[in-house]
Design an enzyme around this catalytic site. Structure first.
Site: not given
Ligand code: COA
Length: 161
Positions: A92, A130, A41, A17
């Protein structure tokens, strides 16, 4: 002023990140790391803790054009409220693509004015997320290379290792 938001659960923030944040600040005048507290989550760290961890790291790294905020609700509404022109997401691997593609198109349907910008972290972080960091930490494995020392200490404390 071109503002971008970088949303995620960040439970906890990893070096992958941080790599994305460093790339994003080269492209935008301001980046708001946006910590989702209403994600589906069940996080290990509270929203407040996740924000504090990110704030401490950014302070130590002396990044000037980055801030951290919590958010609840629809991502696009938050982006509009912040006058953001872009949503940053990290890509990724190919496996990320389908989900990210769906989310980007859905967000664009909500607001055409906000673009999703995909950035690729360094290849050494492609296998990182994560939950895997939390799992390795919980099992007392070696996770020092994957997170900032501030997060390393916080995870150790949380798990009382
Ligand atoms: N390095 C390391 N890990 C990374 C990464 C990076 N560069 N990029 C992504 N990841 C990991 C994250 O840590 C996360 O790991 P985890 O599943 O073990 O927690 C995973 O990859 C990505 O998870 P994801 O579910 O895709 O994204 P997020 O949890 O980080 O965020 C939101 C998701 C919050 C952006 C999304 O749910 C959201 O927008 N919610 C708001 C409600 C909304 O508007 N919904 C409509 C969306 S269309």
């Amino acid at each position: 002023m071109r503002i971008a938001i970088y949303p995620g659960t960040f439970d906890p923030i990893t070096n992958g990140h941080l790599d994305i944040i460093e790339r994003a600040i080269q492209l935008f005048d301001k980046v708001i790391v946006t910590v989702a507290v209403n994600s589906s989550k069940t996080p290990m760290f509270t929203g407040e803790e996740r924000v504090e961890l990110i704030q401490s790291i950014l302070k130590q790294k002396r990044f000037k054009n980055v801030s951290v905020e919590r958010f609840n609700g629809l991502l696009v509404s938050f982006a509009k409220k912040k006058n953001a022109v872009a949503i940053i997401r990290g890509l990724r691997a190919i496996s990320d693509f389908e989900y990210e593609f769906q989310m980007a198109l859905m967000n664009r349907k909500q607001s055409n004015a906000i673009a999703t910008v995909f950035l690729m972290p360094h290849e050494k972080y492609t296998y990182l997320n994560s939950s895997i960091v939390r799992e390795i930490a919980r099992l007392d494995g070696n996770f020092k290379d994957f997170v900032h020392p501030i997060v390393f200490r916080a995870l150790k404390k949380k798990l009382s290792l």
